[in-house]
Design a protein around this motif. Structure first.
Motif, PDB file in Angstrom:
ATOM      1  N   MET A 291       0.837  -1.153   0.000  1.00 55.65           N
ATOM      2  CA  MET A 291       0.000   0.000   0.000  1.00 55.65           C
ATOM      3  C   MET A 291       0.896   1.235   0.000  1.00 55.65           C
ATOM      4  O   MET A 291       1.916   1.261   0.674  1.00 55.65           O
ATOM      5  N   GLU A 292       0.515   2.230  -0.779  1.00 54.35           N
ATOM      6  CA  GLU A 292       1.319   3.444  -0.898  1.00 54.35           C
ATOM      7  C   GLU A 292       0.875   4.489   0.130  1.00 54.35           C
ATOM      8  O   GLU A 292      -0.313   4.675   0.365  1.00 54.35           O
ATOM      9  N   VAL A 293       1.857   5.146   0.729  1.00 54.58           N
ATOM     10  CA  VAL A 293       1.612   6.246   1.662  1.00 54.58           C
ATOM     11  C   VAL A 293       2.360   7.460   1.125  1.00 54.58           C
ATOM     12  O   VAL A 293       3.532   7.358   0.746  1.00 54.58           O
ATOM     13  N   ARG A 294       1.685   8.600   1.085  1.00 54.18           N
ATOM     14  CA  ARG A 294       2.311   9.854   0.671  1.00 54.18           C
ATOM     15  C   ARG A 294       2.134  10.869   1.792  1.00 54.18           C
ATOM     16  O   ARG A 294       1.040  11.041   2.309  1.00 54.18           O
ATOM     17  N   ILE A 295       3.226  11.546   2.108  1.00 55.61           N
ATOM     18  CA  ILE A 295       3.203  12.535   3.186  1.00 55.61           C
ATOM     19  C   ILE A 295       3.658  13.869   2.626  1.00 55.61           C
ATOM     20  O   ILE A 295       4.752  13.977   2.060  1.00 55.61           O
ATOM     21  N   GLY A 296       2.817  14.883   2.779  1.00 52.88           N
ATOM     22  CA  GLY A 296       3.167  16.231   2.360  1.00 52.88           C
ATOM     23  C   GLY A 296       3.781  16.978   3.528  1.00 52.88           C
ATOM     24  O   GLY A 296       3.303  16.896   4.651  1.00 52.88           O
ATOM     25  N   ILE A 297       4.849  17.713   3.236  1.00 55.86           N
ATOM     26  CA  ILE A 297       5.555  18.481   4.252  1.00 55.86           C
ATOM     27  C   ILE A 297       5.436  19.955   3.895  1.00 55.86           C
ATOM     28  O   ILE A 297       5.651  20.338   2.739  1.00 55.86           O
ATOM     29  N   ARG A 298       5.091  20.772   4.873  1.00 54.33           N
ATOM     30  CA  ARG A 298       4.952  22.214   4.636  1.00 54.33           C
ATOM     31  C   ARG A 298       6.243  22.800   4.091  1.00 54.33           C
ATOM     32  O   ARG A 298       7.342  22.461   4.524  1.00 54.33           O
TER      33      ARG A 298
ATOM     34  N   THR B 103      12.388   2.949   8.898  1.00 54.70           N
ATOM     35  CA  THR B 103      11.494   3.839   9.623  1.00 54.70           C
ATOM     36  C   THR B 103      11.527   5.226   9.015  1.00 54.70           C
ATOM     37  O   THR B 103      12.594   5.781   8.765  1.00 54.70           O
ATOM     38  N   ILE B 104      10.342   5.786   8.795  1.00 52.82           N
ATOM     39  CA  ILE B 104      10.201   7.147   8.292  1.00 52.82           C
ATOM     40  C   ILE B 104       9.681   7.981   9.463  1.00 52.82           C
ATOM     41  O   ILE B 104       8.632   7.666  10.032  1.00 52.82           O
ATOM     42  N   ILE B 105      10.408   9.026   9.826  1.00 49.47           N
ATOM     43  CA  ILE B 105      10.026   9.894  10.937  1.00 49.47           C
ATOM     44  C   ILE B 105       9.774  11.287  10.391  1.00 49.47           C
ATOM     45  O   ILE B 105      10.640  11.867   9.741  1.00 49.47           O
ATOM     46  N   VAL B 106       8.576  11.816  10.651  1.00 46.71           N
ATOM     47  CA  VAL B 106       8.208  13.138  10.168  1.00 46.71           C
ATOM     48  C   VAL B 106       7.766  13.978  11.365  1.00 46.71           C
ATOM     49  O   VAL B 106       6.900  13.554  12.132  1.00 46.71           O
ATOM     50  N   PRO B 107       8.333  15.171  11.538  1.00 48.43           N
ATOM     51  CA  PRO B 107       7.876  16.051  12.620  1.00 48.43           C
ATOM     52  C   PRO B 107       6.423  16.475  12.372  1.00 48.43           C
ATOM     53  O   PRO B 107       6.068  16.887  11.266  1.00 48.43           O
ATOM     54  N   THR B 108       5.578  16.356  13.378  1.00 46.14           N
ATOM     55  CA  THR B 108       4.160  16.697  13.215  1.00 46.14           C
ATOM     56  C   THR B 108       3.964  18.184  12.936  1.00 46.14           C
ATOM     57  O   THR B 108       3.004  18.558  12.279  1.00 46.14           O
ATOM     58  N   ALA B 109       4.878  19.022  13.400  1.00 46.65           N
ATOM     59  CA  ALA B 109       4.743  20.465  13.188  1.00 46.65           C
ATOM     60  C   ALA B 109       4.858  20.835  11.714  1.00 46.65           C
ATOM     61  O   ALA B 109       4.338  21.861  11.284  1.00 46.65           O
ATOM     62  N   THR B 110       5.519  19.992  10.913  1.00 47.53           N
ATOM     63  CA  THR B 110       5.710  20.288   9.494  1.00 47.53           C
ATOM     64  C   THR B 110       4.760  19.513   8.591  1.00 47.53           C
ATOM     65  O   THR B 110       4.812  19.648   7.378  1.00 47.53           O
ATOM     66  N   LEU B 111       3.880  18.729   9.179  1.00 50.61           N
ATOM     67  CA  LEU B 111       2.983  17.868   8.423  1.00 50.61           C
ATOM     68  C   LEU B 111       1.908  18.683   7.708  1.00 50.61           C
ATOM     69  O   LEU B 111       1.221  19.491   8.318  1.00 50.61           O
ATOM     70  N   ALA B 112       1.776  18.481   6.405  1.00 46.90           N
ATOM     71  CA  ALA B 112       0.732  19.148   5.636  1.00 46.90           C
ATOM     72  C   ALA B 112      -0.438  18.191   5.401  1.00 46.90           C
ATOM     73  O   ALA B 112      -1.591  18.562   5.569  1.00 46.90           O
ATOM     74  N   TYR B 113      -0.132  16.946   4.989  1.00 45.55           N
ATOM     75  CA  TYR B 113      -1.173  15.943   4.769  1.00 45.55           C
ATOM     76  C   TYR B 113      -0.560  14.551   4.737  1.00 45.55           C
ATOM     77  O   TYR B 113       0.651  14.398   4.564  1.00 45.55           O
TER      78      TYR B 113
END
Length: 75
Positions: free
Chosen positions: A1-8, A49-59
């Motif tokens: 399954m594909e996951v895409r994360i947008g970063i501000r 592991t992919i780690i993304v700061p929640t403060a920069t999360l767009a979608y």
């Protein structure tokens, strides 16, 4: 399954294949945002592991893996 994360303020999105179910990814993201966690941690299908700061999360876009198509399509 594909996951895409947008970063501000970043033109490219983070995209990866995950062995997790869409419900598991959704739960991980929702729990991290609800608990006001500083990061969201997800794992790709290779165990990285992919780690993304929640403060920069767009979608976060959670998709279902499509099976490859054979042949040519017409428009």
């Amino acid at each position: 399954m594909e996951v895409r994360i947008g970063i501000r303020d970043v033109g490219r999105e983070v995209a990866f294949e995950s062995a997790q179910t869409p419900a598991a990814v959704r739960q991980t993201v929702t729990e991290a945002l609800s608990a006001e966690s500083k990061v969201i941690e997800l794992e790709d299908e290779k165990g990285q592991t992919i780690i993304v700061p929640t403060a920069t999360l767009a979608y976060v876009e959670i998709g279902i893996q499509e099976k490859g198509r054979v042949g040519f399509g017409t428009h």
